[in-house]
Design an enzyme around this catalytic site. Structure first.
Site, mmCIF file in Angstrom:
data_model
loop_
_atom_site.group_PDB
_atom_site.id
_atom_site.type_symbol
_atom_site.label_atom_id
_atom_site.label_comp_id
_atom_site.label_asym_id
_atom_site.label_seq_id
_atom_site.Cartn_x
_atom_site.Cartn_y
_atom_site.Cartn_z
ATOM 1 N N LYS A 135 0.836 -1.204 0.000
ATOM 2 C CA LYS A 135 0.000 0.000 0.000
ATOM 3 C C LYS A 135 0.866 1.246 0.000
ATOM 4 O O LYS A 135 1.894 1.301 0.685
ATOM 5 C CB LYS A 135 -0.916 0.024 1.219
ATOM 6 C CG LYS A 135 -1.985 1.109 1.159
ATOM 7 C CD LYS A 135 -2.484 1.513 2.531
ATOM 8 C CE LYS A 135 -1.526 2.486 3.198
ATOM 9 N NZ LYS A 135 -2.096 3.140 4.390
ATOM 10 N N GLU A 176 -3.671 4.183 -3.179
ATOM 11 C CA GLU A 176 -4.507 4.950 -2.247
ATOM 12 C C GLU A 176 -4.330 6.457 -2.443
ATOM 13 O O GLU A 176 -3.474 7.075 -1.819
ATOM 14 C CB GLU A 176 -4.188 4.586 -0.790
ATOM 15 C CG GLU A 176 -5.062 5.350 0.203
ATOM 16 C CD GLU A 176 -4.772 4.998 1.653
ATOM 17 O OE1 GLU A 176 -5.417 5.577 2.536
ATOM 18 O OE2 GLU A 176 -3.895 4.145 1.914
ATOM 19 N N LYS A 221 -7.772 2.072 -3.401
ATOM 20 C CA LYS A 221 -8.231 2.383 -2.044
ATOM 21 C C LYS A 221 -8.507 3.885 -1.968
ATOM 22 O O LYS A 221 -7.650 4.664 -1.556
ATOM 23 C CB LYS A 221 -7.193 1.966 -0.996
ATOM 24 C CG LYS A 221 -7.642 2.267 0.444
ATOM 25 C CD LYS A 221 -6.673 1.746 1.493
ATOM 26 C CE LYS A 221 -7.154 2.119 2.900
ATOM 27 N NZ LYS A 221 -6.315 1.548 3.975
#
Length: 341
Positions: A135, A176, A221
């Site tokens: 991430k 993200e 995300k």
């Protein structure tokens, strides 16, 4: 080795979502301070062990866990590696790889995420430890002069370079781009958030394509489309769901296997209600699920309160929120179910 698409599909399997347990040391120190605890290695280990040994939650509702570098190589008090606990629950271990968001030169409150230097080597190490996904968070601020096009492009470019390096290492990138709802001044309207979120997503996917990223082997995300936390008029659950869906349908390619929302700027129940409302409408080209940190952990953290003897009730609290968000990912959450459980 499972393909990138197979891992991505597993992470967004129906009724399951991702636990974000990747709080940086300063962030978890703030969380611990809110219940009167100091942050030290032993307490951080105990807290994560409590979550990872919550069999009901981890087995039934959680598909993956985002870890820190510390936690990826950490073991429970009895010496069992956390990676083993996750494997026993058939949960995919993930890793946060960015080094944090820092002030962007020449900007008014905007930030740029750092951590690309040496990332190729770090990803190879994480893959050797069994990490299946990673991430990277880019932060987009809304104020009178922000976001600038330069800031959106810079963060999108970094996200694309990160994603490309992940796929080279056989790791699924979770991309993200977060348009902050709880930033300063936080008084923007939901329409302003929708406009900025749309521009951000459009730019991110342009950069991902330019970088040659396989969209079928990644996850998104994003933030939900929300008014700022200090906005005068609070939009309804239905309005948040509608505007978020509209934005995703306009800017997110159908090739992306799934979207796992962050919960920033929302209460536990709001994050659950908004997700469920979107899924209840249906007819989306992606799986919509959760990748929550605070919205899964808040009650469990306070119930645990730094004591191993509180593991069982804290795990029950964690399992409850995980189950509610599982229902939300299927469009089946109801407030009366939440209160009665």
């Amino acid at each position: 080795m499972a393909s990138l698409n197979a891992i991505a599909q597993k992470l967004v399997a129906p009724g399951k979502g991702i636990l974000a347990a990747d709080e940086s040391e300063p962030t978890i120190a703030k969380r611990f301070a809110s219940i009167g605890l100091d942050s030290n290695l032993e307490l951080r280990r105990d807290y994560r062990e409590m979550l990872f040994r919550a069999t009901d939650a981890m087995t039934n509702y959680i598909s993956g866990v985002i870890l820190t570098e510390e936690t990826l190589e950490q073991s429970a008090m009895d010496g069992t590696p956390f990676r083993t606990l996750l494997a026993e629950a058939d949960v995919v271990p993930g890793i946060k790889v960015d080094r944090g968001a820092f002030p962007m030169p020449g900007s008014d409150g905007e930030k740029i995420t750092e951590g690309l230097d040496g990332l190729r080597q770090r990803l190879a190490h994480y893959a050797s430890l069994g990490a299946g996904f990673a991430k990277w968070r880019g932060v987009i601020t809304i104020n009178e002069t922000a976001p600038t096009r330069n800031n959106i492009r810079a963060n999108a470019h970094a996200l694309a370079r990160y994603a490309s390096l992940c796929q080279e290492a056989g790791i699924v990138p979770v991309v993200e781009p977060e348009v902050l709802a709880d930033g300063e001044p936080g008084d923007h309207s939901i329409q302003r958030c929708q406009d900025v979120t749309g521009e951000t997503l459009e730019t991110v996917f342009k950069e991902l394509r330019l970088a040659g990223v396989d969209l079928s082997g990644m996850l998104l995300k994003p933030n939900m489309v929300l008014a700022g936390h200090r906005a005068g008029d609070k939009p309804s659950v239905d309005e948040v769901a509608r505007k978020t869906r509209e934005t995703l349908l306009q800017f997110v390619p159908a090739a992306v296997p799934g979207i796992a929302f962050l919960s920033g700027g929302q209460t536990d129940e709001e994050a659950t209600a908004h997700l469920s409302a979107m899924n209840e409408i249906g007819n989306m080209p992606w799986h919509l699920t959760f990748s929550y940190g605070r919205a899964l952990q808040n009650v469990a953290l306070r119930t645990w309160n730094g004591k191993r003897e509180n593991f069982a009730p804290a795990q029950e609290a964690f399992a409850h929120r995980a189950r509610m968000n599982s229902l939300a990912s299927l469009g089946q959450w109801r407030r009366d179910i939440d209160l009665a459980a």
